[in-house]
Enzyme design. Structure first.
Site, PDB file in Angstrom:
ATOM      1  N   GLU A  94       2.681  95.922 -27.309  1.00  0.00           N
ATOM      2  CA  GLU A  94       1.412  96.247 -26.679  1.00  0.00           C
ATOM      3  C   GLU A  94       0.910  97.606 -27.143  1.00  0.00           C
ATOM      4  O   GLU A  94       1.694  98.504 -27.443  1.00  0.00           O
ATOM      5  CB  GLU A  94       1.584  96.264 -25.153  1.00  0.00           C
ATOM      6  CG  GLU A  94       1.810  94.866 -24.599  1.00  0.00           C
ATOM      7  CD  GLU A  94       2.207  94.848 -23.130  1.00  0.00           C
ATOM      8  OE1 GLU A  94       1.902  93.863 -22.464  1.00  0.00           O
ATOM      9  OE2 GLU A  94       2.820  95.814 -22.650  1.00  0.00           O
ATOM     10  N   CYS A 108      -2.809 104.376 -27.522  1.00  0.00           N
ATOM     11  CA  CYS A 108      -1.377 104.543 -27.291  1.00  0.00           C
ATOM     12  C   CYS A 108      -0.664 103.371 -27.974  1.00  0.00           C
ATOM     13  O   CYS A 108      -0.953 102.210 -27.658  1.00  0.00           O
ATOM     14  CB  CYS A 108      -1.152 104.540 -25.782  1.00  0.00           C
ATOM     15  SG  CYS A 108       0.571 104.516 -25.299  1.00  0.00           S
ATOM     16  N   CYS A 115      13.499  99.548 -25.792  1.00  0.00           N
ATOM     17  CA  CYS A 115      13.938 100.925 -26.043  1.00  0.00           C
ATOM     18  C   CYS A 115      15.398 101.043 -25.620  1.00  0.00           C
ATOM     19  O   CYS A 115      15.808 100.470 -24.614  1.00  0.00           O
ATOM     20  CB  CYS A 115      13.090 101.918 -25.250  1.00  0.00           C
ATOM     21  SG  CYS A 115      13.538 103.637 -25.555  1.00  0.00           S
ATOM     22  N   CYS A 119      15.928 105.107 -19.719  1.00  0.00           N
ATOM     23  CA  CYS A 119      15.490 106.029 -18.669  1.00  0.00           C
ATOM     24  C   CYS A 119      15.282 105.224 -17.385  1.00  0.00           C
ATOM     25  O   CYS A 119      14.733 104.122 -17.419  1.00  0.00           O
ATOM     26  CB  CYS A 119      14.201 106.735 -19.078  1.00  0.00           C
ATOM     27  SG  CYS A 119      14.387 107.651 -20.617  1.00  0.00           S
ATOM     28  N   CYS A 122      11.674 103.974 -16.238  1.00  0.00           N
ATOM     29  CA  CYS A 122      10.789 103.356 -17.231  1.00  0.00           C
ATOM     30  C   CYS A 122      11.040 101.851 -17.327  1.00  0.00           C
ATOM     31  O   CYS A 122      12.172 101.420 -17.534  1.00  0.00           O
ATOM     32  CB  CYS A 122      11.010 104.022 -18.580  1.00  0.00           C
ATOM     33  SG  CYS A 122      10.063 103.281 -19.921  1.00  0.00           S
ATOM     34  N   SER A 214       9.321 114.505 -23.316  1.00  0.00           N
ATOM     35  CA  SER A 214       9.398 114.007 -21.949  1.00  0.00           C
ATOM     36  C   SER A 214      10.530 114.737 -21.237  1.00  0.00           C
ATOM     37  O   SER A 214      11.697 114.444 -21.460  1.00  0.00           O
ATOM     38  CB  SER A 214       9.657 112.500 -21.952  1.00  0.00           C
ATOM     39  OG  SER A 214       8.574 111.847 -22.568  1.00  0.00           O
ATOM     40  N   LEU A 215      10.169 115.692 -20.407  1.00  0.00           N
ATOM     41  CA  LEU A 215      11.180 116.555 -19.790  1.00  0.00           C
ATOM     42  C   LEU A 215      11.662 115.935 -18.472  1.00  0.00           C
ATOM     43  O   LEU A 215      12.835 115.620 -18.320  1.00  0.00           O
ATOM     44  CB  LEU A 215      10.566 117.939 -19.569  1.00  0.00           C
ATOM     45  CG  LEU A 215      11.527 119.065 -19.276  1.00  0.00           C
ATOM     46  CD1 LEU A 215      12.512 119.261 -20.407  1.00  0.00           C
ATOM     47  CD2 LEU A 215      10.755 120.360 -19.029  1.00  0.00           C
ATOM     48  N   ASN A 290       4.343 106.170 -11.972  1.00  0.00           N
ATOM     49  CA  ASN A 290       3.725 104.849 -11.822  1.00  0.00           C
ATOM     50  C   ASN A 290       4.749 103.908 -11.226  1.00  0.00           C
ATOM     51  O   ASN A 290       5.729 103.557 -11.884  1.00  0.00           O
ATOM     52  CB  ASN A 290       3.298 104.294 -13.179  1.00  0.00           C
ATOM     53  CG  ASN A 290       2.094 105.010 -13.728  1.00  0.00           C
ATOM     54  OD1 ASN A 290       1.129 105.241 -13.010  1.00  0.00           O
ATOM     55  ND2 ASN A 290       2.154 105.384 -14.991  1.00  0.00           N
ATOM     56  N   CYS A 333       1.477 104.534 -18.307  1.00  0.00           N
ATOM     57  CA  CYS A 333       2.717 105.018 -18.923  1.00  0.00           C
ATOM     58  C   CYS A 333       3.938 104.307 -18.362  1.00  0.00           C
ATOM     59  O   CYS A 333       4.098 104.202 -17.154  1.00  0.00           O
ATOM     60  CB  CYS A 333       2.921 106.493 -18.620  1.00  0.00           C
ATOM     61  SG  CYS A 333       1.772 107.523 -19.433  1.00  0.00           S
TER      62      CYS A 333
HETATM   63  N1  SAH Z   1      10.017 107.139 -25.630  1.00  0.00           N
HETATM   64  C1  SAH Z   1       9.054 108.181 -25.688  1.00  0.00           C
HETATM   65  C2  SAH Z   1       7.631 107.681 -25.724  1.00  0.00           C
HETATM   66  C3  SAH Z   1       7.302 106.501 -24.872  1.00  0.00           C
HETATM   67  S1  SAH Z   1       7.423 106.754 -23.125  1.00  0.00           S
HETATM   68  C4  SAH Z   1       9.262 109.149 -24.549  1.00  0.00           C
HETATM   69  O1  SAH Z   1      10.034 108.862 -23.651  1.00  0.00           O
HETATM   70  O2  SAH Z   1       8.651 110.204 -24.592  1.00  0.00           O
HETATM   71  C5  SAH Z   1       5.893 107.602 -22.825  1.00  0.00           C
HETATM   72  C6  SAH Z   1       5.840 108.409 -21.538  1.00  0.00           C
HETATM   73  O3  SAH Z   1       5.837 107.538 -20.401  1.00  0.00           O
HETATM   74  C7  SAH Z   1       7.035 109.333 -21.347  1.00  0.00           C
HETATM   75  O4  SAH Z   1       6.577 110.646 -21.129  1.00  0.00           O
HETATM   76  C8  SAH Z   1       7.714 108.780 -20.108  1.00  0.00           C
HETATM   77  O5  SAH Z   1       8.354 109.815 -19.421  1.00  0.00           O
HETATM   78  C9  SAH Z   1       6.559 108.161 -19.367  1.00  0.00           C
HETATM   79  N2  SAH Z   1       6.926 107.164 -18.374  1.00  0.00           N
HETATM   80  C10 SAH Z   1       7.841 106.186 -18.481  1.00  0.00           C
HETATM   81  N3  SAH Z   1       7.910 105.457 -17.343  1.00  0.00           N
HETATM   82  C11 SAH Z   1       6.985 105.981 -16.507  1.00  0.00           C
HETATM   83  C12 SAH Z   1       6.566 105.675 -15.177  1.00  0.00           C
HETATM   84  N4  SAH Z   1       7.079 104.665 -14.519  1.00  0.00           N
HETATM   85  N5  SAH Z   1       5.594 106.441 -14.617  1.00  0.00           N
HETATM   86  C13 SAH Z   1       5.036 107.465 -15.304  1.00  0.00           C
HETATM   87  N6  SAH Z   1       5.391 107.801 -16.558  1.00  0.00           N
HETATM   88  C14 SAH Z   1       6.360 107.067 -17.156  1.00  0.00           C
HETATM   89 FE1  SF4 Z   2      12.451 104.752 -23.848  1.00  0.00          FE
HETATM   90 FE2  SF4 Z   2      10.568 106.635 -23.416  1.00  0.00          FE
HETATM   91 FE3  SF4 Z   2      10.974 104.629 -21.653  1.00  0.00          FE
HETATM   92 FE4  SF4 Z   2      12.808 106.538 -21.912  1.00  0.00          FE
HETATM   93  S1  SF4 Z   2      10.683 106.811 -21.209  1.00  0.00           S
HETATM   94  S2  SF4 Z   2      13.229 104.326 -21.802  1.00  0.00           S
HETATM   95  S3  SF4 Z   2      12.707 106.963 -24.091  1.00  0.00           S
HETATM   96  S4  SF4 Z   2      10.242 104.419 -23.731  1.00  0.00           S
END
Ligand code: SAH
Ligand code: SF4
Length: 342
Positions: A94, A108, A115, A119, A122, A214-215, A290, A333
């Site tokens: 997507e 995006c 992945c 995390c 996510c 992504s901290l 989210n 996101c």
């Molecule tokens: N893998 C990379 C890029 C894709 S994720 C990364 O982690 O940076 C893109 C962004 O979405 C990241 O900053 C992640 O922290 C954020 N993200 C993932 N799940 C989310 C959620 N449920 N709510 C808000 N942001 C989220």
């Molecule tokens: Fe992968 Fe980024 Fe999602 Fe973490 S936040 S699982 S690195 S896509």
């Protein structure tokens, strides 16, 4: 068979030049061919009228130009559009077009199917990694949405960890930046990473794009839990790598910080965040979590979010609150999943 032919969509200028030399023709033709592919959207070599007939036939015998149409497009009430693309092996990815108030849209894009980073917050991460996307598959997400209107900025924040697929991602970015192709300035591209330190160093040597990290936590204890990659590359080392990251004169690293209720949203966190960012040219994107069905986490209330942001702003830290657009179509996101759930 298609598969034994070279897909020109996945080649950088150097690679296309080499391909043409190997076919026994001159390399200056590469730029002409790039223009046909990216500026005129041609996929049939017969239409490349400035190339001789025999070269056109030779190209048709050895190469293809892949081209994508979205299988489905979902439009959100706020103008965000989510595109689903089907891949040759039946997988899907997507991409999300996000309208911006002042300029053209931001796109995006995804870099992997799934992945591996797992995390906890996510949705993509809950499925694990299926496979890397090829350079052509990354480039085609951009080409596939352009008929809908121009794109000002590209962010690598869709499915996947871009630095876990470094070579393909860098090849794709080089292709997107080609003067004779789509001509994206590399400063209009932002790569977001969960913090793969060695690859961050390699990236900085390979291409100059904006970096987002992504901290999402201010202690190793919490970050270990939210982002397992932190056990391998803990905060202290990550921040040192950011401090050393080469930046242009007015460039900053973006730190993404998801605010999760009761997990990382306290004023003590805000305070630690200010400390962590000391000495780094940084800006912070605060992303209210989210919520989705695969996670117990909740989004903090408005007041908590505002207090957190105000604490940073009062200490001269650029802290933007990122609007979570496209929530009603699961385009926000961390909500992208392709067809992983089927
Ligand atoms: N893998 C990379 C890029 C894709 S994720 C990364 O982690 O940076 C893109 C962004 O979405 C990241 O900053 C992640 O922290 C954020 N993200 C993932 N799940 C989310 C959620 N449920 N709510 C808000 N942001 C989220
Ligand atoms: Fe992968 Fe980024 Fe999602 Fe973490 S936040 S699982 S690195 S896509």
């Amino acid at each position: 068979m298609r598969s034994d032919k070279v897909d020109l969509k996945g080649l950088t200028l150097d690679q296309l030049q080499q391909f043409l030399v190997d076919l026994g023709t001159q390399k200056f033709r590469a730029k002409q061919i790039m223009k046909w592919i990216y500026q005129r959207g041609v996929t049939d070599f017969e239409q490349m009228t400035d190339q001789g007939k025999s070269l056109r036939q030779q190209l048709a015998g050895h190469a293809v130009i892949s081209s994508w149409q979205p299988e489905a497009v979902e439009a959100s009430s706020d103008g965000t559009r989510k595109y689903l693309f089907r891949l040759d092996d039946g997988e899907s990815v997507e991409a999300v077009r996000i309208p911006m108030e002042t300029e053209k849209d931001t796109l995006c894009i995804s870099t992997q199917v799934g992945c591996a980073m797992q995390c906890q917050f996510c949705l993509t991460g809950t499925f694990g990694l299926t496979r890397n996307l090829t350079p052509a598959e990354i480039v085609n997400q951009v080409c596939g949405v352009l008929p809908d209107g121009p794109i000002a900025n590209i962010v690598l924040m869709g499915m996947g960890e871009p630095l876990h697929n470094l070579d393909n991602v860098v090849t794709a970015l080089k292709i997107l930046c080609l003067d004779d192709g789509l001509g994206f300035g590399s400063r209009r591209i932002t790569l977001s990473t969960s913090g793969l330190i060695p690859e961050m160093g390699k990236l900085s040597e390979m291409i100059k794009v904006n970096l987002a990290v992504s901290l999402n936590a201010t202690t190793d204890e919490v970050r270990d839990r939210l982002m397992p990659i932190n056990k391998k590359y803990p905060l202290k080392e990550l921040m040192a790598a950011c401090r050393d990251y080469p930046l242009g004169p007015r460039q900053k690293i973006t730190f993404e910080y998801i605010l999760i209720k009761g997990v990382n949203d306290s004023l003590a966190d805000a305070k630690r965040l200010v400390k962590l960012l000391h000495g780094i040219k940084a800006k912070v994107n605060l992303i209210p979590f989210n919520e989705h069905a695969s996670s117990e986490f909740k989004c903090p209330d408005e007041e908590t979010i505002r207090e957190f942001q105000t604490y940073l702003l009062d200490r001269q830290i650029v802290a933007m609150r990122r609007a979570s657009k496209g929530q009603d179509i699961s385009a926000a996101c961390g909500q992208l999943k392709g067809k992983l759930d089927k």
